[in-house]
Design a protein around this motif. Structure first.
Motif, PDB file in Angstrom:
ATOM      1  N   ASN A 269      59.195  28.734  37.826  1.00 35.58           N
ATOM      2  CA  ASN A 269      60.027  29.194  38.935  1.00 35.58           C
ATOM      3  C   ASN A 269      60.042  30.713  38.843  1.00 35.58           C
ATOM      4  O   ASN A 269      60.501  31.263  37.837  1.00 35.58           O
ATOM      5  CB  ASN A 269      61.455  28.660  38.824  1.00 35.58           C
ATOM      6  CG  ASN A 269      61.513  27.161  39.006  1.00 35.58           C
ATOM      7  OD1 ASN A 269      60.848  26.623  39.866  1.00 35.58           O
ATOM      8  ND2 ASN A 269      62.308  26.498  38.196  1.00 35.58           N
ATOM      9  N   ALA A 270      59.533  31.389  39.864  1.00 30.17           N
ATOM     10  CA  ALA A 270      59.474  32.857  39.857  1.00 30.17           C
ATOM     11  C   ALA A 270      60.891  33.421  39.897  1.00 30.17           C
ATOM     12  O   ALA A 270      61.786  32.851  40.517  1.00 30.17           O
ATOM     13  CB  ALA A 270      58.665  33.364  41.035  1.00 30.17           C
ATOM     14  N   ILE A 271      61.067  34.552  39.233  1.00 32.16           N
ATOM     15  CA  ILE A 271      62.382  35.234  39.212  1.00 32.16           C
ATOM     16  C   ILE A 271      62.361  36.325  40.270  1.00 32.16           C
ATOM     17  O   ILE A 271      61.433  37.062  40.397  1.00 32.16           O
ATOM     18  CB  ILE A 271      62.656  35.854  37.823  1.00 32.16           C
ATOM     19  CG1 ILE A 271      62.723  34.766  36.782  1.00 32.16           C
ATOM     20  CG2 ILE A 271      63.932  36.658  37.852  1.00 32.16           C
ATOM     21  CD1 ILE A 271      62.921  35.267  35.377  1.00 32.16           C
TER      22      ILE A 271
ATOM     23  N   PRO B 140      61.901  32.345  29.687  1.00 34.34           N
ATOM     24  CA  PRO B 140      61.364  33.344  30.623  1.00 34.34           C
ATOM     25  C   PRO B 140      60.066  33.948  30.092  1.00 34.34           C
ATOM     26  O   PRO B 140      59.854  34.034  28.888  1.00 34.34           O
ATOM     27  CB  PRO B 140      62.471  34.399  30.689  1.00 34.34           C
ATOM     28  CG  PRO B 140      63.211  34.258  29.411  1.00 34.34           C
ATOM     29  CD  PRO B 140      63.082  32.825  28.984  1.00 34.34           C
TER      30      PRO B 140
ATOM     31  N   GLN C 255      54.710  40.120  37.492  1.00 32.55           N
ATOM     32  CA  GLN C 255      55.695  39.141  37.939  1.00 32.55           C
ATOM     33  C   GLN C 255      56.336  38.433  36.755  1.00 32.55           C
ATOM     34  O   GLN C 255      55.726  38.267  35.706  1.00 32.55           O
ATOM     35  CB  GLN C 255      55.062  38.104  38.869  1.00 32.55           C
ATOM     36  CG  GLN C 255      54.734  38.659  40.234  1.00 32.55           C
ATOM     37  CD  GLN C 255      54.260  37.555  41.168  1.00 32.55           C
ATOM     38  OE1 GLN C 255      53.229  36.952  40.934  1.00 32.55           O
ATOM     39  NE2 GLN C 255      55.032  37.319  42.217  1.00 32.55           N
ATOM     40  N   ARG C 256      57.590  38.008  36.966  1.00 24.14           N
ATOM     41  CA  ARG C 256      58.350  37.290  35.939  1.00 24.14           C
ATOM     42  C   ARG C 256      58.665  35.891  36.442  1.00 24.14           C
ATOM     43  O   ARG C 256      58.743  35.671  37.645  1.00 24.14           O
ATOM     44  CB  ARG C 256      59.629  38.040  35.615  1.00 24.14           C
ATOM     45  CG  ARG C 256      59.380  39.436  35.065  1.00 24.14           C
ATOM     46  CD  ARG C 256      60.679  40.198  34.878  1.00 24.14           C
ATOM     47  NE  ARG C 256      61.678  39.433  34.168  1.00 24.14           N
ATOM     48  CZ  ARG C 256      61.888  39.484  32.845  1.00 24.14           C
ATOM     49  NH1 ARG C 256      61.161  40.290  32.122  1.00 24.14           N
ATOM     50  NH2 ARG C 256      62.812  38.751  32.268  1.00 24.14           N
ATOM     51  N   ALA C 257      58.873  34.968  35.498  1.00 26.39           N
ATOM     52  CA  ALA C 257      59.170  33.583  35.864  1.00 26.39           C
ATOM     53  C   ALA C 257      59.856  32.879  34.694  1.00 26.39           C
ATOM     54  O   ALA C 257      59.938  33.419  33.588  1.00 26.39           O
ATOM     55  CB  ALA C 257      57.893  32.845  36.232  1.00 26.39           C
ATOM     56  N   VAL C 258      60.336  31.666  34.974  1.00 19.81           N
ATOM     57  CA  VAL C 258      60.916  30.796  33.955  1.00 19.81           C
ATOM     58  C   VAL C 258      60.126  29.494  33.968  1.00 19.81           C
ATOM     59  O   VAL C 258      59.830  28.952  35.042  1.00 19.81           O
ATOM     60  CB  VAL C 258      62.413  30.522  34.245  1.00 19.81           C
ATOM     61  CG1 VAL C 258      62.981  29.525  33.264  1.00 19.81           C
ATOM     62  CG2 VAL C 258      63.208  31.812  34.217  1.00 19.81           C
TER      63      VAL C 258
ATOM     64  N   SER D  18      56.589  36.826  31.413  1.00 13.21           N
ATOM     65  CA  SER D  18      56.063  37.761  32.405  1.00 13.21           C
ATOM     66  C   SER D  18      54.553  37.883  32.223  1.00 13.21           C
ATOM     67  O   SER D  18      54.033  37.693  31.129  1.00 13.21           O
ATOM     68  CB  SER D  18      56.727  39.135  32.282  1.00 13.21           C
ATOM     69  OG  SER D  18      56.535  39.675  30.998  1.00 13.21           O
TER      70      SER D  18
ATOM     71  N   SER E 297      59.384  25.750  34.063  1.00 14.94           N
ATOM     72  CA  SER E 297      60.137  24.578  34.516  1.00 14.94           C
ATOM     73  C   SER E 297      59.546  23.274  33.990  1.00 14.94           C
ATOM     74  O   SER E 297      60.256  22.279  33.876  1.00 14.94           O
ATOM     75  CB  SER E 297      60.224  24.544  36.042  1.00 14.94           C
ATOM     76  OG  SER E 297      58.940  24.491  36.614  1.00 14.94           O
TER      77      SER E 297
END
Length: 75
Positions: free
Chosen positions: A73-75, A38, A11-14, A40, A16
């Motif tokens: 925050n998940a992408i 970003p 999974q990837r995310a940014v 992962s 926050s």
């Protein structure tokens, strides 16, 4: 609100927010963890072990307790 420790491998995310005491906050920022960056999840160890995170071209291994301090925050 979701935390880095909740993501699964692949999974990837940014990022926050980072809510940690000063020493951990400075350590994480020195490793490249910054708001808006970003990332992962590459893999997770069994039995609630460490998490392998990739930030750009940098790989970091985090304890679950440290990953619990990073909001994403998940992408």
């Amino acid at each position: 609100m979701q935390f880095l420790s909740q993501l699964k491998a692949g999974q990837r995310a940014v990022i926050s927010a980072i809510e940690a005491e000063d020493t951990l906050f400075h350590r994480l920022t020195a490793l490249g963890f910054r708001v808006g960056k970003p990332l992962s999840i590459m893999r997770r160890a069994s039995f609630n072990g460490p998490i392998h995170v990739r930030l750009g071209t940098t790989d970091v291994i985090l304890r679950v307790t440290e990953a619990d301090r990073i909001q994403i925050n998940a992408i």
